[in-house]
Structures are given as structure tokens and as C-alpha cells.
Design a protein around this motif. Structure first.
Motif, PDB file in Angstrom:
ATOM      1  N   ALA A   1      40.906  34.810  19.251  1.00 23.33           N
ATOM      2  CA  ALA A   1      39.778  34.510  20.499  1.00 23.33           C
ATOM      3  C   ALA A   1      40.540  34.377  20.915  1.00 23.33           C
ATOM      4  CB  ALA A   1      38.075  34.043  20.562  1.00 23.33           C
ATOM      5  N   GLU A   2      40.889  33.036  21.564  1.00 18.56           N
ATOM      6  CA  GLU A   2      42.477  32.301  22.149  1.00 18.56           C
ATOM      7  C   GLU A   2      43.533  33.705  22.617  1.00 18.56           C
ATOM      8  OE1 GLU A   2      46.287  28.488  23.326  1.00 18.56           O
ATOM      9  OE2 GLU A   2      44.204  28.632  21.212  1.00 18.56           O
ATOM     10  N   GLU A   3      44.072  34.705  21.675  1.00 15.75           N
ATOM     11  CA  GLU A   3      45.189  35.508  21.886  1.00 15.75           C
ATOM     12  C   GLU A   3      44.139  36.372  22.305  1.00 15.75           C
ATOM     13  OE1 GLU A   3      48.380  37.275  22.007  1.00 15.75           O
ATOM     14  OE2 GLU A   3      48.243  35.215  21.426  1.00 15.75           O
ATOM     15  N   PHE A   4      43.011  37.629  22.220  1.00 15.60           N
ATOM     16  CA  PHE A   4      42.282  38.023  22.651  1.00 15.60           C
ATOM     17  C   PHE A   4      41.710  37.925  23.541  1.00 15.60           C
ATOM     18  CE2 PHE A   4      39.847  41.285  19.709  1.00 15.60           C
ATOM     19  CZ  PHE A   4      40.134  40.811  18.890  1.00 15.60           C
ATOM     20  N   THR A   5      42.129  36.600  24.752  1.00 12.82           N
ATOM     21  CA  THR A   5      41.912  36.332  25.735  1.00 12.82           C
ATOM     22  C   THR A   5      42.548  36.656  26.844  1.00 12.82           C
ATOM     23  OG1 THR A   5      40.171  34.896  25.174  1.00 12.82           O
ATOM     24  CG2 THR A   5      40.477  34.641  27.164  1.00 12.82           C
ATOM     25  N   ASP A   6      43.752  36.031  25.961  1.00 16.54           N
ATOM     26  CA  ASP A   6      45.266  35.956  26.810  1.00 16.54           C
ATOM     27  C   ASP A   6      45.707  37.679  26.834  1.00 16.54           C
ATOM     28  OD1 ASP A   6      47.866  35.030  27.497  1.00 16.54           O
ATOM     29  OD2 ASP A   6      48.859  36.254  25.469  1.00 16.54           O
ATOM     30  N   ARG A   7      45.882  38.163  25.318  1.00 14.19           N
ATOM     31  CA  ARG A   7      45.577  39.628  25.678  1.00 14.19           C
ATOM     32  C   ARG A   7      45.003  40.697  27.023  1.00 14.19           C
ATOM     33  NH1 ARG A   7      48.701  41.848  20.000  1.00 14.19           N
ATOM     34  NH2 ARG A   7      49.235  40.126  19.796  1.00 14.19           N
ATOM     35  N   LEU A   8      44.009  40.305  27.099  1.00 14.81           N
ATOM     36  CA  LEU A   8      42.250  40.775  27.764  1.00 14.81           C
ATOM     37  C   LEU A   8      43.209  40.700  29.428  1.00 14.81           C
ATOM     38  CD1 LEU A   8      40.188  40.778  25.373  1.00 14.81           C
ATOM     39  CD2 LEU A   8      41.003  43.057  25.950  1.00 14.81           C
ATOM     40  N   VAL A   9      43.718  39.306  29.230  1.00 13.90           N
ATOM     41  CA  VAL A   9      43.188  38.886  30.519  1.00 13.90           C
ATOM     42  C   VAL A   9      44.852  39.191  31.452  1.00 13.90           C
ATOM     43  CG1 VAL A   9      43.977  37.264  32.818  1.00 13.90           C
ATOM     44  CG2 VAL A   9      41.591  37.444  30.405  1.00 13.90           C
ATOM     45  N   ASN A  10      45.575  39.113  30.691  1.00 14.81           N
ATOM     46  CA  ASN A  10      46.831  39.790  31.310  1.00 14.81           C
ATOM     47  C   ASN A  10      47.512  41.053  30.640  1.00 14.81           C
ATOM     48  OD1 ASN A  10      47.434  36.696  31.982  1.00 14.81           O
ATOM     49  ND2 ASN A  10      47.318  36.753  30.024  1.00 14.81           N
ATOM     50  N   GLY A  11      46.324  42.470  30.568  1.00 16.13           N
ATOM     51  CA  GLY A  11      46.534  43.360  29.749  1.00 16.13           C
ATOM     52  C   GLY A  11      48.004  43.854  28.834  1.00 16.13           C
ATOM     53  N   THR A  12      48.757  42.719  28.109  1.00 14.95           N
ATOM     54  CA  THR A  12      49.507  43.197  26.647  1.00 14.95           C
ATOM     55  C   THR A  12      48.672  43.208  26.078  1.00 14.95           C
ATOM     56  OG1 THR A  12      49.225  40.788  26.584  1.00 14.95           O
ATOM     57  CG2 THR A  12      50.689  40.987  28.498  1.00 14.95           C
ATOM     58  N   VAL A  13      47.828  44.579  25.883  1.00 13.53           N
ATOM     59  CA  VAL A  13      47.274  44.930  24.812  1.00 13.53           C
ATOM     60  C   VAL A  13      48.210  46.201  24.146  1.00 13.53           C
ATOM     61  CG1 VAL A  13      45.205  46.056  23.572  1.00 13.53           C
ATOM     62  CG2 VAL A  13      45.189  43.561  25.029  1.00 13.53           C
ATOM     63  N   ASN A  14      48.886  46.777  23.765  1.00 19.17           N
ATOM     64  CA  ASN A  14      50.259  47.341  23.180  1.00 19.17           C
ATOM     65  C   ASN A  14      50.782  47.695  24.169  1.00 19.17           C
ATOM     66  OD1 ASN A  14      46.826  49.220  22.309  1.00 19.17           O
ATOM     67  ND2 ASN A  14      48.182  50.324  21.929  1.00 19.17           N
ATOM     68  N   SER A  15      51.398  46.420  24.433  1.00 19.44           N
ATOM     69  CA  SER A  15      52.360  46.483  25.047  1.00 19.44           C
ATOM     70  C   SER A  15      53.809  46.489  24.302  1.00 19.44           C
ATOM     71  CB  SER A  15      52.020  44.538  25.359  1.00 19.44           C
ATOM     72  OG  SER A  15      52.177  43.511  23.896  1.00 19.44           O
ATOM     73  N   HIS A  16      54.884  46.176  25.435  1.00 19.38           N
ATOM     74  CA  HIS A  16      56.542  46.194  24.853  1.00 19.38           C
ATOM     75  C   HIS A  16      56.408  47.766  24.914  1.00 19.38           C
ATOM     76  CE1 HIS A  16      55.513  42.230  23.571  1.00 19.38           C
ATOM     77  NE2 HIS A  16      56.624  42.073  23.471  1.00 19.38           N
ATOM     78  N   GLY A  17      55.871  48.592  25.412  1.00 18.01           N
ATOM     79  CA  GLY A  17      55.688  50.131  25.337  1.00 18.01           C
ATOM     80  C   GLY A  17      55.489  50.738  24.501  1.00 18.01           C
ATOM     81  N   ALA A  18      54.130  50.264  22.732  1.00 17.85           N
ATOM     82  CA  ALA A  18      53.547  51.055  22.267  1.00 17.85           C
ATOM     83  C   ALA A  18      52.365  51.415  22.376  1.00 17.85           C
ATOM     84  CB  ALA A  18      52.923  49.365  20.877  1.00 17.85           C
ATOM     85  N   TYR A  19      52.531  52.159  23.880  1.00 20.89           N
ATOM     86  CA  TYR A  19      51.451  52.622  23.954  1.00 20.89           C
ATOM     87  C   TYR A  19      52.267  53.733  24.954  1.00 20.89           C
ATOM     88  CZ  TYR A  19      47.456  54.130  26.473  1.00 20.89           C
ATOM     89  OH  TYR A  19      45.883  54.757  27.410  1.00 20.89           O
ATOM     90  N   GLU A  20      51.459  55.387  23.917  1.00 19.45           N
ATOM     91  CA  GLU A  20      51.590  57.029  24.499  1.00 19.45           C
ATOM     92  C   GLU A  20      49.746  57.587  25.477  1.00 19.45           C
ATOM     93  OE1 GLU A  20      54.297  58.292  23.839  1.00 19.45           O
ATOM     94  OE2 GLU A  20      55.353  56.909  21.694  1.00 19.45           O
ATOM     95  N   GLU A  21      50.787  58.249  26.347  1.00 20.16           N
ATOM     96  CA  GLU A  21      49.438  58.429  27.055  1.00 20.16           C
ATOM     97  C   GLU A  21      48.637  59.436  26.152  1.00 20.16           C
ATOM     98  OE1 GLU A  21      47.233  58.166  30.915  1.00 20.16           O
ATOM     99  OE2 GLU A  21      49.082  57.161  30.685  1.00 20.16           O
ATOM    100  N   ILE A  22      48.049  60.092  25.751  1.00 19.48           N
ATOM    101  CA  ILE A  22      47.846  61.042  24.701  1.00 19.48           C
ATOM    102  C   ILE A  22      48.089  60.689  23.582  1.00 19.48           C
ATOM    103  CG2 ILE A  22      47.502  63.290  24.103  1.00 19.48           C
ATOM    104  CD1 ILE A  22      48.419  64.713  26.558  1.00 19.48           C
ATOM    105  N   PRO A  23      47.203  60.273  22.384  1.00 20.57           N
ATOM    106  CA  PRO A  23      47.604  60.185  21.055  1.00 20.57           C
ATOM    107  C   PRO A  23      48.218  60.846  20.369  1.00 20.57           C
ATOM    108  CG  PRO A  23      44.814  59.661  21.961  1.00 20.57           C
ATOM    109  CD  PRO A  23      45.598  60.289  23.228  1.00 20.57           C
ATOM    110  N   PRO A  24      49.572  59.862  19.859  1.00 24.12           N
ATOM    111  CA  PRO A  24      50.545  60.756  19.504  1.00 24.12           C
ATOM    112  C   PRO A  24      49.409  62.058  18.131  1.00 24.12           C
ATOM    113  CG  PRO A  24      50.534  58.728  18.829  1.00 24.12           C
ATOM    114  CD  PRO A  24      49.429  59.019  19.869  1.00 24.12           C
ATOM    115  N   ARG A  25      48.574  61.389  17.268  1.00 25.74           N
ATOM    116  CA  ARG A  25      47.998  61.584  15.914  1.00 25.74           C
ATOM    117  C   ARG A  25      47.558  62.579  16.315  1.00 25.74           C
ATOM    118  NH1 ARG A  25      49.898  56.794  16.628  1.00 25.74           N
ATOM    119  NH2 ARG A  25      50.959  56.061  14.965  1.00 25.74           N
ATOM    120  N   LEU A  26      46.180  63.040  17.544  1.00 19.80           N
ATOM    121  CA  LEU A  26      45.595  63.832  17.219  1.00 19.80           C
ATOM    122  C   LEU A  26      46.123  65.275  16.910  1.00 19.80           C
ATOM    123  CD1 LEU A  26      43.679  62.929  20.648  1.00 19.80           C
ATOM    124  CD2 LEU A  26      42.447  63.234  17.956  1.00 19.80           C
TER     125      LEU A  26
END
Length: 391
Positions: free
Chosen positions: A346-371
């Protein structure tokens, strides 16, 4: 539910209108839901996209045990996590991960009890949520009471499985492992081309019969949480008889998976997290569905018919890079089943949601690459999906 929660007692057809009002009234900026692709959650995700707000799905972790997955917008075929090996290597080079030493062990009975109680409450107390529409493959009564015969013979089954594993690992005879998932698994229903797992078993056995070395064995391992509804030993035996290869087939209901995989020639699966365990052991992996780890250089990209004699081993460096990037971006250390594990998550969830760090470090493609691959192999992309016309 406690304050300031809201209970919804309406019908599924009115859920969109209700949630839209709730989002607008409270100026909600983020929607978080457990288990991707459930009907209520697909609607919630659609509303989030229409209003330009964030949506996050969470589930059991890829890096099990003691991890939880938290991804922006979706998982499996809908995951935005990159699948390009060079990009994963590059991003991982800039990631520092301190692997947690905390562990959150829990007995199987605790996990099973939580699952059963949660799903049987609406059955025995339907007046609590009278219009709730289940999206389970089996009715909960059939689902859970079907476990009883399997539990009754579990000791004998485990002993037999252990004996077979010992025989396999002690012999020099080559064998391949097929870890079965559960028919009700969302990873089968929404991220694979199979309506029923028997189709996958048929495909694998037919290919094995015609293309694997004549001395090789094919070992099916039943999922430890399987509810016994499908009677997989009977299904597998029937297909083995049909293809004339019963002497080359083994079925395990138990046994040490780590030991079984470690001595195998490879594993064939749909998209189970067992694939990650096999990659860690340096075992060739062939996926037949959409998996987060199905990446060139890790899993075998050859057709199934060629896998049996030309299986490629995973690149250990790339595997470590994948694990690093997963842990830093879409994996949260914690557990659903212990107070300490829930508190840490819960603590880590809160931190990532508040700070927008889900899929951080560039681990986010605009279009899902597996589709695109999902469409090619026959994974159904529903018409209500935001991505239905984008791949």
C-alpha cells in the motif's frame, strides 16, 4: 464498506452512467482496479480514457512470490511494457534495484480461504449485491466443491508425482514440460487464442507426436489450484490415445516444479508465470499466448513444430535486465495475504500513484506492443476495447 466508500447496487447496464456521475462529482483523477478485463473494469477503463484520467490495473506479481503487478491501463495483450530486447537492455542499464530481503510467507489454506469466502458470500447472501453479475467461468458452488475429490486423493497424487519426477530427472531420457493453467484463468480467456485449454493440449500433443524426437517424453503438470472440473488426466489420456503416443505422455498432479523444469529440455505453455521460473533456470520456453516475457532473446521465437529439436535457450543477461526493469516499473514488493505485506504494498502503491511513477524508467509504450501479435494469433480483441481498431 467503510467511509468514504460507495457501494453500487445497480445492474451492470447502468454501471457506466453511475461511474461517470461519480467521477465527475468527485473530480476523480485516477481509477485503480484489481484484475484486468473484468466487465466492470473494462467500462471503468473506457471512462478513464474518455475523460483523460489515469487507470491502473493490479494483480498477482510476475516476480513471484511477494510481488504485486501494478500497470497503467492494462496487462497481457494490453500491457504497455516494452517488448523490444534492445530497449529493455538500454532502459535496464539506467536502473538500480535493491532487491528486498523481506518475505511474506503465508499458508496455502489462508489464500484458499480468502478466495472461497470472497466468492461465496454473493452466492449465500445475494441480497447484499442483488444485481452483481459474476464473470467467473464456473459457478462458485461447482468451482469450489469440485476441489473435494482432488483434495481427498492429494497425498497419493503427490507421492506418485514425486516418484515420477525422480524417475525423470534420474534418467537420461529427454522430456518437455507443459505446465497447465486453470481453465478459468483470465490469462487464458483474454490473452490467448484458446477458448478451452483442451485445444492447447491437442495442439501441443499433435506437434510433439509428429516433430519431437521419438525418445522424448511430454510431461503435463496440473496447476496446483486446479478445481478438478475438467478432469485433465482423462482429457490428456484420451488425446494421447487418439494420437497413438500414450507411452510417451506423463501427467503429474503435484511434484517439485523447480526440479522438473531444471532437468527438462524445455517448457511449452500459454502465458503462465512458470515461464519466468524456467527462464531463470536457463530452460528454453515456448509461449502460445501473450506473455510479458515473450521477448526475442528470451523465449523461443520458432514455430512450435520446430521448437522440439531447435529450442533456443534464454540470454541470461537479458533475463536479468527484464527482471530489473519489471521490478522498477510495474512490480511492487508486497503481498495480499499478510498485514506486513499489505502495508508495504500500500505504501509503494501510494508513492507510485501520487508521483506518477507507474511504468516508470521509460517502461511505457504509447501503443501496447503485444496487441499486433495478439491479433495475429487469434486473441479476441473485443469491440469495446479502445485498441480494437488500432492494431
Amino acid at each position: 464498506m467503510g467511509t468514504p466508500s460507495h457501494n453500487y447496487w445497480g445492474r451492470l447496464r447502468s454501471w457506466r452512467e453511475y461511474l461517470e456521475r461519480l467521477v465527475d462529482l468527485h473530480q476523480i483523477t485516477d481509477i485503480v482496479y484489481y484484475a484486468d478485463r473484468r466487465p466492470y473494469h473494462r467500462i471503468a477503463q473506457a471512462i478513464a480514457r474518455e475523460r483523460g484520467i489515469n487507470a491502473y490495473a493490479y494483480e498477482f506479481g510476475y516476480l513471484r512470490p511477494d510481488w504485486i503487478t501494478l500497470e497503467k491501463w492494462g496487462m497481457g495483450a494490453y500491457s504497455h511494457f516494452p517488448d523490444d530486447p534492445q530497449k529493455i537492455r538500454s532502459l535496464a542499464a539506467n536502473v538500480q534495484v535493491e532487491w528486498p530481503s523481506d518475505r511474506y510467507p503465508h499458508p496455502f489454506i489462508q489464500e484458499a480461504t480468502s478466495e472461497v469466502v470472497y466468492n461465496l458470500i454473493p452466492v449465500f447472501f445475494p441480497y447484499l449485491y442483488p444485481f452483481y453479475e459474476r464473470d467467473r467461468y464456473y459457478h462458485p458452488i461447482k468451482d469450489y466443491f469440485s476441489y473435494i475429490p482432488r483434495l481427498a486423493r492429494s497425498t497419493k497424487s503427490e507421492t506418485m508425482a514425486d516418484q515420477i519426477v525422480e524417475e525423470l530427472t534420474a534418467s537420461n531420457r529427454p522430456y518437455f514440460v507443459v505446465p497447465l493453467q486453470m481453465q478459468s484463468d483470465y490469462q487464458i480467456r483474454h490473452h490467448s487464442p484458446y477458448v478451452h485449454l483442451s485445444e492447447m493440449i491437442d495442439e501441443v500433443m499433435q506437434s510433439f507426436k509428429h516433430y519431437a524426437h521419438k525418445d522424448a517424453l511430454l510431461v503435463f503438470k496440473i496447476h496446483p489450484f486446479d478445481n478438478n472440473c475438467e478432469n485433465w488426466p482423462k482429457v490428456i489420456s484420451g488425446l494421447a490415445s487418439h494420437y497413438g503416443c500414450r507411452e510417451r505422455i506423463r501427467v503429474l498432479d503435484g511434484g517439485n516444479l523447480h526440479q522438473l523444469l531444471a532437468h527438462s529440455q524445455g517448457t511449452v505453455l500459454v502465458n503462465s508465470t512458470t515461464g519466468l521460473q524456467a527462464l531463470n533456470l536457463g530452460i528454453p520456453v515456448k509461449t502460445l499466448g501473450i506473455a510479458i516475457y515473450d521477448i526475442e532473446g528470451l523465449t523461443c521465437q520458432l514455430p512450435l513444430d520446430k521448437f522440439w529439436n531447435n529450442a533456443t535457450k534464454p540470454d541470461p543477461a537479458l533475463n536479468q535486465d527484464l527482471r530489473k526493469l519489471l521490478a522498477a516499473s510495474i512490480q511492487v514488493h508486497g503481498s495480499f495475504f499478510t498485514p506486513a505485506g499489505r502495508e508495504a504494498a500500500a505504501e509503494e502503491f501510494t508513492d507510485r500513484l501520487v508521483n506518477g511513477t507507474v511504468n516508470s524508467h521509460g517502461a511505457y509504450e504509447e501503443i501496447p506492443p503485444r496487441l499486433e501479435r495478439a491479433r495475429k494469433i487469434g486473441v479476441p480483441i473485443p469491440d469495446d476495447s479502445y485498441w480494437s481498431d488500432k492494431c
